[in-house]
Motif scaffolding. Structure first.
Motif, PDB file in Angstrom:
ATOM      1  N   ASP A 150     -42.031  -5.136  16.870  1.00 22.08           N
ATOM      2  CA  ASP A 150     -41.642  -4.383  18.064  1.00 22.08           C
ATOM      3  C   ASP A 150     -40.457  -3.462  17.783  1.00 22.08           C
ATOM      4  O   ASP A 150     -40.321  -2.417  18.395  1.00 22.08           O
ATOM      5  N   MET A 151     -39.600  -3.870  16.867  1.00 20.29           N
ATOM      6  CA  MET A 151     -38.375  -3.127  16.580  1.00 20.29           C
ATOM      7  C   MET A 151     -38.098  -3.159  15.081  1.00 20.29           C
ATOM      8  O   MET A 151     -38.196  -4.209  14.453  1.00 20.29           O
ATOM      9  N   VAL A 152     -37.776  -1.995  14.521  1.00 25.81           N
ATOM     10  CA  VAL A 152     -37.408  -1.901  13.119  1.00 25.81           C
ATOM     11  C   VAL A 152     -35.917  -1.599  13.034  1.00 25.81           C
ATOM     12  O   VAL A 152     -35.458  -0.577  13.551  1.00 25.81           O
ATOM     13  N   THR A 153     -35.168  -2.498  12.417  1.00 26.63           N
ATOM     14  CA  THR A 153     -33.746  -2.266  12.188  1.00 26.63           C
ATOM     15  C   THR A 153     -33.563  -1.859  10.733  1.00 26.63           C
ATOM     16  O   THR A 153     -33.983  -2.569   9.825  1.00 26.63           O
ATOM     17  N   LEU A 154     -32.945  -0.697  10.535  1.00 29.70           N
ATOM     18  CA  LEU A 154     -32.743  -0.168   9.189  1.00 29.70           C
ATOM     19  C   LEU A 154     -31.365  -0.575   8.681  1.00 29.70           C
ATOM     20  O   LEU A 154     -30.354  -0.388   9.359  1.00 29.70           O
ATOM     21  N   GLU A 155     -31.329  -1.124   7.478  1.00 35.51           N
ATOM     22  CA  GLU A 155     -30.072  -1.542   6.850  1.00 35.51           C
ATOM     23  C   GLU A 155     -29.335  -0.307   6.341  1.00 35.51           C
ATOM     24  O   GLU A 155     -29.800   0.374   5.436  1.00 35.51           O
ATOM     25  N   MET A 156     -28.165  -0.029   6.922  1.00 37.52           N
ATOM     26  CA  MET A 156     -27.398   1.167   6.575  1.00 37.52           C
ATOM     27  C   MET A 156     -26.090   0.845   5.875  1.00 37.52           C
ATOM     28  O   MET A 156     -25.387   1.757   5.427  1.00 37.52           O
ATOM     29  N   GLU A 157     -25.731  -0.427   5.775  1.00 36.76           N
ATOM     30  CA  GLU A 157     -24.375  -0.785   5.364  1.00 36.76           C
ATOM     31  C   GLU A 157     -24.298  -1.565   4.054  1.00 36.76           C
ATOM     32  O   GLU A 157     -23.227  -2.050   3.692  1.00 36.76           O
ATOM     33  N   ASP A 158     -25.399  -1.671   3.340  1.00 38.87           N
ATOM     34  CA  ASP A 158     -25.375  -2.450   2.100  1.00 38.87           C
ATOM     35  C   ASP A 158     -24.861  -1.611   0.944  1.00 38.87           C
ATOM     36  O   ASP A 158     -24.765  -0.383   1.029  1.00 38.87           O
ATOM     37  N   ASN A 159     -24.546  -2.270  -0.162  1.00 35.61           N
ATOM     38  CA  ASN A 159     -24.175  -1.580  -1.389  1.00 35.61           C
ATOM     39  C   ASN A 159     -25.442  -1.132  -2.117  1.00 35.61           C
ATOM     40  O   ASN A 159     -26.470  -1.797  -2.071  1.00 35.61           O
ATOM     41  N   PHE A 160     -25.317  -0.006  -2.801  1.00 29.88           N
ATOM     42  CA  PHE A 160     -26.450   0.506  -3.571  1.00 29.88           C
ATOM     43  C   PHE A 160     -26.758  -0.408  -4.739  1.00 29.88           C
ATOM     44  O   PHE A 160     -25.847  -0.884  -5.421  1.00 29.88           O
ATOM     45  N   GLN A 161     -28.029  -0.657  -4.979  1.00 31.67           N
ATOM     46  CA  GLN A 161     -28.457  -1.456  -6.126  1.00 31.67           C
ATOM     47  C   GLN A 161     -29.422  -0.629  -6.962  1.00 31.67           C
ATOM     48  O   GLN A 161     -30.389  -0.078  -6.451  1.00 31.67           O
ATOM     49  N   LYS A 162     -29.145  -0.568  -8.259  1.00 27.76           N
ATOM     50  CA  LYS A 162     -30.010   0.170  -9.172  1.00 27.76           C
ATOM     51  C   LYS A 162     -31.315  -0.588  -9.391  1.00 27.76           C
ATOM     52  O   LYS A 162     -31.437  -1.760  -9.060  1.00 27.76           O
ATOM     53  N   GLN A 163     -32.281   0.107  -9.977  1.00 24.95           N
ATOM     54  CA  GLN A 163     -33.571  -0.485 -10.323  1.00 24.95           C
ATOM     55  C   GLN A 163     -34.329  -1.002  -9.104  1.00 24.95           C
ATOM     56  O   GLN A 163     -35.049  -2.005  -9.185  1.00 24.95           O
ATOM     57  N   THR A 164     -34.155  -0.341  -7.969  1.00 26.67           N
ATOM     58  CA  THR A 164     -34.890  -0.719  -6.768  1.00 26.67           C
ATOM     59  C   THR A 164     -35.592   0.517  -6.208  1.00 26.67           C
ATOM     60  O   THR A 164     -35.375   1.644  -6.665  1.00 26.67           O
ATOM     61  N   ASN A 165     -36.392   0.293  -5.187  1.00 28.31           N
ATOM     62  CA  ASN A 165     -37.154   1.389  -4.590  1.00 28.31           C
ATOM     63  C   ASN A 165     -36.319   2.272  -3.680  1.00 28.31           C
ATOM     64  O   ASN A 165     -36.870   3.176  -3.036  1.00 28.31           O
ATOM     65  N   ARG A 166     -35.011   2.032  -3.626  1.00 26.10           N
ATOM     66  CA  ARG A 166     -34.163   2.924  -2.851  1.00 26.10           C
ATOM     67  C   ARG A 166     -34.301   4.364  -3.352  1.00 26.10           C
ATOM     68  O   ARG A 166     -34.249   5.306  -2.562  1.00 26.10           O
ATOM     69  N   ASN A 167     -34.448   4.547  -4.648  1.00 30.43           N
ATOM     70  CA  ASN A 167     -34.570   5.903  -5.201  1.00 30.43           C
ATOM     71  C   ASN A 167     -35.790   6.046  -6.121  1.00 30.43           C
ATOM     72  O   ASN A 167     -35.792   6.845  -7.040  1.00 30.43           O
ATOM     73  N   ARG A 168     -36.846   5.276  -5.839  1.00 31.94           N
ATOM     74  CA  ARG A 168     -38.046   5.395  -6.670  1.00 31.94           C
ATOM     75  C   ARG A 168     -39.288   5.004  -5.867  1.00 31.94           C
ATOM     76  O   ARG A 168     -39.208   4.268  -4.895  1.00 31.94           O
ATOM     77  N   MET A 169     -40.416   5.536  -6.309  1.00 29.49           N
ATOM     78  CA  MET A 169     -41.699   5.104  -5.768  1.00 29.49           C
ATOM     79  C   MET A 169     -42.711   5.061  -6.912  1.00 29.49           C
ATOM     80  O   MET A 169     -42.504   5.656  -7.970  1.00 29.49           O
ATOM     81  N   TYR A 170     -43.795   4.353  -6.659  1.00 37.20           N
ATOM     82  CA  TYR A 170     -44.857   4.224  -7.649  1.00 37.20           C
ATOM     83  C   TYR A 170     -46.143   4.819  -7.090  1.00 37.20           C
ATOM     84  O   TYR A 170     -46.531   4.517  -5.956  1.00 37.20           O
ATOM     85  N   ILE A 171     -46.780   5.680  -7.893  1.00 40.20           N
ATOM     86  CA  ILE A 171     -48.022   6.317  -7.485  1.00 40.20           C
ATOM     87  C   ILE A 171     -49.108   6.035  -8.529  1.00 40.20           C
ATOM     88  O   ILE A 171     -48.818   5.513  -9.606  1.00 40.20           O
ATOM     89  N   TYR A 172     -50.345   6.411  -8.209  1.00 36.82           N
ATOM     90  CA  TYR A 172     -51.481   6.207  -9.095  1.00 36.82           C
ATOM     91  C   TYR A 172     -51.801   7.542  -9.762  1.00 36.82           C
ATOM     92  O   TYR A 172     -52.435   8.408  -9.184  1.00 36.82           O
ATOM     93  N   SER A 173     -51.349   7.709 -11.000  1.00 32.99           N
ATOM     94  CA  SER A 173     -51.565   8.958 -11.735  1.00 32.99           C
ATOM     95  C   SER A 173     -52.859   8.860 -12.535  1.00 32.99           C
ATOM     96  O   SER A 173     -53.457   7.782 -12.646  1.00 32.99           O
TER      97      SER A 173
END
Length: 203
Positions: free
Chosen positions: A23-46
């Motif tokens: 019913d409700m999506v709460t977005l996490e805005m206050e965490d520390n950045f973590q490398k090697q996560t999908n925060r700055n990456r995505m996977y596609i089918y090439s």
């Protein structure tokens, strides 16, 4: 039900499975950045199988830099490379051309902050799917939460073990079914039928 989730770069399908049932999506805005996560990456089918698309970020001396303060390194022309990769992967998919003009402008402008880019990708995908979520944003960080269903771990692709039902992918015959890619894979292959698909999946 209210869930807590990270805004990521064109989120994984599992993200949307979690969100479509709430019913409700709460977005996490206050965490520390973590490398090697999908925060700055995505996977596609090439054409060669699974492909990682990574957004370069400006490195900070602060080991505990907030995710919302992370800046994108725009000197490498990553936007053009990402869109070319999407074209190579999905040009022959049933719905790429239908949505192409909606997504192209995102790759033609330069965002300063990673969070702003990810929030825009979220809105673009929602519009393409024809869905809307009631959205809240956190104002402080809690390691443990009890009043929300915590799906923040889905941002870490290595820890996300979600198995989804197979659907038709462009290069199925070459490499078989690839599980839980970016939501773009589902969108370009299934169009708005993706919504019914998402509702039928389990986390």
């Amino acid at each position: 039900m209210n869930i807590l989730i990270h805004p990521t770069y064109f989120p994984s399908i599992s993200h949307y499975v979690a969100m479509i049932k709430t019913d409700m999506v709460t977005l996490e805005m206050e965490d520390n950045f973590q490398k090697q996560t999908n925060r700055n990456r995505m996977y596609i089918y090439s054409p060669n199988g699974v492909q990682l698309l990574n957004i370069p970020i400006k490195h900070s001396l602060d080991r505990h830099q907030k995710y919302k303060d992370v800046r994108i390194e725009n000197d490498f022309g990553w936007q053009k490379n990402h869109f070319k990769s999407l074209e190579a992967a999905y040009r022959t998919s049933p719905f790429f051309e239908y949505f192409e003009d909606d997504f192209r402008p995102l790759f033609e402008k330069k965002h300063e902050f990673l969070m702003d880019l990810n929030l825009e990708t979220f809105e673009l995908v929602n519009d393409a799917l024809g869905i809307q979520f009631s959205i809240e944003k956190t104002t402080e960080y809690f390691h443990e939460i009890t009043h929300l269903k915590d799906y923040r771990s889905l941002a870490n692709g290595k820890k996300d073990t979600t198995q989804i039902e197979e659907y038709t992918q462009v290069f199925n015959e070459k490499h078989g079914f690839l599980n839980n890619l970016s939501i773009l894979d589902l969108l370009f292959n299934e169009g708005r039928y993706a919504v019914d698909y998402l509702k039928n999946q389990q986390l």
